[in-house]
Structure formats: structure tokens, C-alpha cells
Motif scaffolding. Structure first.
Motif, PDB file in Angstrom:
ATOM      1  N   ASP A   1      -2.559   4.702 -14.872  1.00 28.22           N
ATOM      2  CA  ASP A   1      -1.230   5.257 -14.608  1.00 28.22           C
ATOM      3  C   ASP A   1      -0.376   4.257 -13.822  1.00 28.22           C
ATOM      4  N   TYR A   2      -1.034   3.504 -12.937  1.00 27.79           N
ATOM      5  CA  TYR A   2      -0.293   2.567 -12.083  1.00 27.79           C
ATOM      6  C   TYR A   2       0.006   1.248 -12.792  1.00 27.79           C
ATOM      7  N   HIS A   3      -0.910   0.841 -13.691  1.00 19.72           N
ATOM      8  CA  HIS A   3      -0.749  -0.479 -14.322  1.00 19.72           C
ATOM      9  C   HIS A   3      -0.068  -0.413 -15.681  1.00 19.72           C
ATOM     10  N   GLU A   4      -0.358   0.650 -16.428  1.00 14.01           N
ATOM     11  CA  GLU A   4       0.180   0.746 -17.796  1.00 14.01           C
ATOM     12  C   GLU A   4       1.313   1.751 -17.903  1.00 14.01           C
ATOM     13  N   GLY A   5       1.424   2.601 -16.902  1.00 12.88           N
ATOM     14  CA  GLY A   5       2.521   3.566 -16.917  1.00 12.88           C
ATOM     15  C   GLY A   5       2.115   4.896 -17.503  1.00 12.88           C
TER      16      GLY A   5
ATOM     17  N   GLY B   1      13.190  13.574  -2.558  1.00  9.52           N
ATOM     18  CA  GLY B   1      11.818  13.185  -2.226  1.00  9.52           C
ATOM     19  C   GLY B   1      11.758  12.157  -1.118  1.00  9.52           C
ATOM     20  N   VAL B   2      10.638  12.172  -0.404  1.00 11.15           N
ATOM     21  CA  VAL B   2      10.444  11.221   0.689  1.00 11.15           C
ATOM     22  C   VAL B   2      10.237   9.810   0.142  1.00 11.15           C
ATOM     23  N   ALA B   3       9.452   9.646  -0.911  1.00 13.22           N
ATOM     24  CA  ALA B   3       9.266   8.305  -1.488  1.00 13.22           C
ATOM     25  C   ALA B   3      10.626   7.775  -1.960  1.00 13.22           C
ATOM     26  N   ARG B   4      11.422   8.643  -2.555  1.00 10.09           N
ATOM     27  CA  ARG B   4      12.776   8.254  -2.979  1.00 10.09           C
ATOM     28  C   ARG B   4      13.586   7.744  -1.782  1.00 10.09           C
ATOM     29  N   ALA B   5      13.511   8.462  -0.655  1.00 11.25           N
ATOM     30  CA  ALA B   5      14.257   8.044   0.534  1.00 11.25           C
ATOM     31  C   ALA B   5      13.769   6.688   1.052  1.00 11.25           C
ATOM     32  N   VAL B   6      12.449   6.487   1.041  1.00 13.17           N
ATOM     33  CA  VAL B   6      11.893   5.208   1.528  1.00 13.17           C
ATOM     34  C   VAL B   6      12.364   4.064   0.626  1.00 13.17           C
TER      35      VAL B   6
ATOM     36  N   THR C   1       9.382  -2.520 -10.700  1.00 10.76           N
ATOM     37  CA  THR C   1       8.535  -1.338 -10.518  1.00 10.76           C
ATOM     38  C   THR C   1       7.237  -1.726  -9.817  1.00 10.76           C
ATOM     39  N   LEU C   2       6.601  -2.812 -10.309  1.00  7.42           N
ATOM     40  CA  LEU C   2       5.312  -3.201  -9.727  1.00  7.42           C
ATOM     41  C   LEU C   2       5.470  -3.717  -8.301  1.00  7.42           C
ATOM     42  N   ALA C   3       6.576  -4.395  -8.026  1.00  8.18           N
ATOM     43  CA  ALA C   3       6.810  -4.906  -6.662  1.00  8.18           C
ATOM     44  C   ALA C   3       7.027  -3.744  -5.692  1.00  8.18           C
ATOM     45  N   LEU C   4       7.875  -2.786  -6.097  1.00  8.72           N
ATOM     46  CA  LEU C   4       8.129  -1.640  -5.217  1.00  8.72           C
ATOM     47  C   LEU C   4       6.861  -0.798  -5.062  1.00  8.72           C
ATOM     48  N   GLN C   5       6.107  -0.681  -6.152  1.00  9.87           N
ATOM     49  CA  GLN C   5       4.848   0.069  -6.106  1.00  9.87           C
ATOM     50  C   GLN C   5       3.904  -0.543  -5.062  1.00  9.87           C
ATOM     51  N   ALA C   6       3.830  -1.864  -5.054  1.00  9.68           N
ATOM     52  CA  ALA C   6       2.949  -2.548  -4.097  1.00  9.68           C
ATOM     53  C   ALA C   6       3.442  -2.361  -2.662  1.00  9.68           C
ATOM     54  N   ARG C   7       4.786  -2.452  -2.471  1.00  6.16           N
ATOM     55  CA  ARG C   7       5.345  -2.297  -1.116  1.00  6.16           C
ATOM     56  C   ARG C   7       5.064  -0.901  -0.576  1.00  6.16           C
ATOM     57  N   LEU C   8       5.237   0.125  -1.464  1.00  2.00           N
ATOM     58  CA  LEU C   8       5.003   1.502  -1.014  1.00  2.00           C
ATOM     59  C   LEU C   8       3.518   1.717  -0.727  1.00  2.00           C
ATOM     60  N   ALA C   9       2.662   1.126  -1.585  1.00  2.00           N
ATOM     61  CA  ALA C   9       1.214   1.265  -1.375  1.00  2.00           C
ATOM     62  C   ALA C   9       0.799   0.610  -0.057  1.00  2.00           C
TER      63      ALA C   9
ATOM     64  N   ARG D   1       0.891  12.620   2.642  1.00  2.00           N
ATOM     65  CA  ARG D   1      -0.379  11.915   2.502  1.00  2.00           C
ATOM     66  C   ARG D   1      -0.851  11.418   3.866  1.00  2.00           C
ATOM     67  N   LEU D   2      -2.090  11.794   4.180  1.00  2.00           N
ATOM     68  CA  LEU D   2      -2.716  11.275   5.399  1.00  2.00           C
ATOM     69  C   LEU D   2      -3.662  10.143   5.004  1.00  2.00           C
ATOM     70  N   THR D   3      -3.705   9.119   5.837  1.00  2.00           N
ATOM     71  CA  THR D   3      -4.596   7.985   5.597  1.00  2.00           C
ATOM     72  C   THR D   3      -5.522   7.859   6.801  1.00  2.00           C
ATOM     73  N   PRO D   4      -6.564   7.023   6.698  1.00  2.00           N
ATOM     74  CA  PRO D   4      -7.425   6.856   7.874  1.00  2.00           C
ATOM     75  C   PRO D   4      -6.613   6.405   9.094  1.00  2.00           C
ATOM     76  N   GLY D   5      -5.467   5.777   8.851  1.00  2.00           N
ATOM     77  CA  GLY D   5      -4.668   5.282   9.972  1.00  2.00           C
ATOM     78  C   GLY D   5      -3.651   6.284  10.498  1.00  2.00           C
ATOM     79  N   GLY D   6      -3.481   7.403   9.823  1.00  2.00           N
ATOM     80  CA  GLY D   6      -2.475   8.357  10.314  1.00  2.00           C
ATOM     81  C   GLY D   6      -1.664   8.955   9.183  1.00  2.00           C
ATOM     82  N   ALA D   7      -0.382   9.109   9.409  1.00  2.00           N
ATOM     83  CA  ALA D   7       0.519   9.715   8.422  1.00  2.00           C
ATOM     84  C   ALA D   7       1.742   8.807   8.314  1.00  2.00           C
ATOM     85  N   PRO D   8       1.631   7.775   7.454  1.00  2.00           N
ATOM     86  CA  PRO D   8       2.638   6.693   7.472  1.00  2.00           C
ATOM     87  C   PRO D   8       4.073   7.182   7.249  1.00  2.00           C
ATOM     88  N   LEU D   9       4.279   8.198   6.431  1.00  2.00           N
ATOM     89  CA  LEU D   9       5.647   8.621   6.127  1.00  2.00           C
ATOM     90  C   LEU D   9       6.065   9.850   6.934  1.00  2.00           C
ATOM     91  N   TRP D  10       5.306  10.140   7.982  1.00  2.00           N
ATOM     92  CA  TRP D  10       5.593  11.317   8.787  1.00  2.00           C
ATOM     93  C   TRP D  10       7.057  11.407   9.236  1.00  2.00           C
TER      94      TRP D  10
END
Lengths: 268, 268
Positions: free
Chosen positions: A113-117, A196-201, A256-264, A27-36
Motif C-alpha cells: 500500500d505504501y510503495h505501490e499505492g 484531518g490531523v495528517a492533512r494539517a501537518v 508523495t514518497l518524500a512526504l510519506q517518509a517525512r510523516l513516517a 497513533r501512540l508510539t514507543p516514544g509517546g504521541a507525536p501528533l498529540w
């Protein structure tokens, strides 16, 4: 070796002939590629395990070019193949690997999907035991293609895939996590599955920072029913609570919601 | 859908992205394509199992075009993919499969391979248990690519691949046969392996005509040592006696040479 942005490639490419290569979608963001750094390490590691020469400089050049072409949010797909030719399965003496790059819009996904699953089901298609290939994001993905057909027919958001002994490994395109008390469990991927990369993070940064113990041991499917919360993740979608798997249900949990927020936050 | 003879194809083809397709390599002779009915049936069967629509007329057109382009001996390679696109592993609603065709010279092989037999070894790389994909000549061939690297490093002519329980399945690009008395044995391919066309011709026509009983049951590797003769086959090379496997040796046997001649007759 250079980065190819063309829409065409050789029909004698070994990626097409044998799935002889590996890939990344990031995923690329306006700021770059955070998980590069994670994607970069995984692609270099995959290339090394398959014996495909890949210079770090070419990989970094691919990202530089991608960021020059894209100033918003997007998905960058990189496919590394062993290149053309060879007689049958044997590669040529001097291989000329290809790095194919393409940009895609970030897939749309409902906020719910993010709030109710998400609603998930169990795929009939199993993941074969293949220690030499396990963990790699290689180009041999027919098991996922067939499993995804089940997901589409059933109308699930995702499908859980089991190993040949019936133990959970991962969803078709996301990794699986479940919380049991203060323990965050995810299946080991030494025999099957994509690391997966998200898994590793989550394992390396987010879970330790949240005071969670990580467990990576094989568990029977039945144990999942006892989980306090369950989620799925990948580096494009982030973290999605799993609301149901067939007849089993879990609440959308605080971890789940805490980790979701940290990753976001990493993509903000 | 039409036949593509171009040297380029789309980089978003699912054959490249996921190995989502199957292929055939078949031998053309000045007289035509002797084993076409078997290759045709296998490709149609593979397409059906993967859910890729393939019209028989397009396949027959591919052969017609190939024979118009080639008037001697050659190898025709056909790659069928599910075509471009889709979101991730899920295929698009309306798929547009591709049939890619290419002609190649018949690989050179020393005469001694046919008369004196070949030297083979045992690959460390195993074949995973994958019943949904077993038998198919699909595009997910990383196991064979890795095994072939072992063959090249060791300097063998071929390498025997075992299933995850250590039972013989096939060579990297040839099927395995062994004679025990009047019984001709070849491993079953319901869990792993490629159901070769030469193998089918031997089982369905040549062995019965030679008064041999066919056995297709799982056997431990150790039983192979007791075989009277052992051979390898595929539809491009034909039948090659196996002289050695690591430290085990077999004579070049009369049944091997008789079947070899009958199969060669089909290509005369």
C-alpha cells in the motif's frame, strides 16, 4: 469530569442518542504521541464549536493515562460526549460531559500500500453541505458508514466522496491530496469533510518545508485526472499513494514518497 | 438479538461511535401503544435502509415488555444500533445489532400550548441536503441539537429549520403543517427532515377523513405567511397550533383544533 476507561457507558448518553460529541483516533508510539498537539487542538476546537465544556487538564490526563497503559505502538481513541440526559435535543442546564478512552492495536496494512499505492473508487454516497459541522470530527458519521459499505462491496482500499455538486472532498477515512506541478492541492473543508490531523501537518509543516505551494480551492472531479500524483492520508495510516480511482491511473510520485517518509519520521 | 433494558451499553457500540442506528420515541397509554404500527414500520424501514438486520419478533417483544413494565402514560424510547465493533467505519462481517429500550415520564406541557398555540422562531442552523438519510429517524442529530440551543437561548417553544436553499422543512422535533384554503400543506422530506409518525397519521388518515387535500411540495418560506393556519406535530405532544413565527402571526384555526382532537382521541 474524569477519563473513563470502562467498557460500558450510560444508554442515556447524548453521544449515543444524537451523536452529540466528537472524537479522535491517534497513533501512540514507543516514544509517546507525536501528533498529540494537533489532536489535542482539534478536540478542544470541536468541543468549543459544539459548546461542550472540556478542560485541557482532563485531556492531558487522558494522554498520560494512555501512555502509562501502553508501551508500544497502538491507537488511542478518545470520544467526548455532552454526557447524559436533557429533554429531547435540548441539553440539560448543567451538562456533565464524558471523555471515553480506549486503546486498540495499530491496524495491519500491507507494505505494498505504501510503495505501490492503493486502488480506490468513487462512492455514490455524497457528503452533505453542512457548514456548522464541516471540518469537525464529530460523532455523526452515517455518511461515512454508508460510503464504507460501498468500499467493502467493491473491494477498494478506499472510496472518494464528493460533495452534493460532485466535487471531491475526501476519502471515507482519509484526506485527499494531489500534486499539480509545484502546487499541492487538497479540497477546502468549509462545507463538508473532516479536517484531518495528517492533512494539517502536511499543510503547516511538511509541504512548506518541501517547497510546495498549497492550494485549497474547490475543483471539479475532472481536474483530478490531470494530477501528476495523488495521495490519501490520515494520522494512523500515514500517507498512501493513490494508484487508481476507477479508470484513472497515476504514478507513485516522488513528492508523495518524500512526504510519506517525512510523516513516517514523526512516528519513528 | 434481545431487548436491553440496562442503563449501560458498550463503549464500542457503533451507535455511540458513529450514530450508526435509528430510534423511536412513542407514547404509551393505559390502553397500549396506539401508534405502534407506524413506529414499528418506521423502525423496520430505517433499519432496512441502513442495512441493520432487525427481526420483527424482537421489536414486538420490546413493546410487550414495555407494556408489562408500564401501566399508565409514558414515553418508550427504542434505540437500534448496528452493535459493537468493526474496523473504523466498516462494520464487522457478522453484525450483532442492539435494541436498547427505556421508559420515561410523558413530558409536561401547558394546556395553553394546545388552545392558544406556541411561539416559534426561525433557526439559523440549516438542514443539510442528504437524500440517503432524509426521512429517517437516525442517530445523527447534531443539526437538531445545535438548532435546539438556539431555541433555548431565544426562549421559543420550537424553532423552524430551513433547508440549505431557505425552504421550510420542519421544527427541531416536530413536523410542520399549514392550511391554505382546503389544502393542507406539509414540506416534502426526500432531501432532509424526519418523517414523523404523527405526520404520517395526519396524511394517511386524519386529513382525508376531514376532506382536506394534502400537498407536499417545496414552498419558499415567504408563502407560509399567507397560510390560514399553521401547526406543529409529533407523536408524543400531538398537534400544537403555531401562533407566531418571528413577526408573523396566525389564528388558532378550526382545522388545527379538529385534527388535534382526532389525534388526541387515538391516545384516549
Amino acid at each position: 469530569m474524569r477519563v473513563h476507561w470502562e467498557a460500558e457507558t450510560a444508554t442515556d448518553d447524548r453521544g449515543l442518542a444524537y451523536g452529540d460529541g466528537c472524537f479522535e483516533t491517534l497513533r501512540l508510539t514507543p516514544g509517546g504521541a507525536p501528533l498529540w498537539p494537533w489532536h489535542r487542538a482539534r478536540l478542544l476546537g470541536g468541543a468549543a464549536r459544539l459548546g461542550i465544556p472540556l478542560a485541557e487538564a482532563v485531556l492531558d490526563e487522558a494522554l498520560t493515562q494512555a501512555l502509562a497503559r501502553c508501551h508500544g505502538s497502538a491507537v488511542l481513541k478518545l470520544i467526548l460526549t455532552r454526557g447524559s440526559g436533557g429533554r429531547g435535543y435540548a441539553a440539560p442546564q448543567a451538562v456533565a460531559p464524558r471523555l471515553l478512552a480506549s486503546l486498540h492495536p495499530l491496524p495491519a496494512r500491507p507494505d505494498s500500500d505504501y510503495h505501490e499505492g492503493i486502488v480506490t473508487g468513487l462512492c455514490q454516497q455524497r457528503l452533505a453541505t453542512a457548514p456548522a459541522l464541516a471540518g469537525l470530527k464529530h460523532l455523526n458519521r452515517l455518511e461515512q458508514v454508508l460510503a464504507r459499505q460501498e468500499v467493502q462491496r467493491a473491494g477498494w482500499a478506499e472510496g472518494l466522496m464528493l460533495d452534493e455538486h460532485g466535487r471531491p472532498v475526501e476519502f471515507t477515512s482519509m484526506n485527499l491530496f494531489a500534486r499539480f506541478g509545484d502546487q499541492l492541492w487538497t479540497p477546502p473543508l468549509a462545507q463538508a469533510g473532516v479536517a484531518g490531523v495528517a492533512r494539517a501537518v502536511i499543510i503547516e509543516q511538511l509541504a512548506p518545508a518541501a517547497g510546495l505551494f498549497i492550494s485549497q480551492q474547490l475543483r471539479p472531479l475532472s481536474q483530478l485526472r490531470q494530477a501528476d500524483e495523488v495521495f490519501a492520508c490520515n494520522s494512523v495510516a500515514g500517507i498512501l499513494p493513490v494508484r487508481t480511482l476507477a479508470l484513472w491511473r497515476w504514478p507513485v510520485g516522488p513528492v508523495t514518497l518524500a512526504l510519506q517518509a517525512r510523516l513516517a519520521d514523526l512516528f519513528a
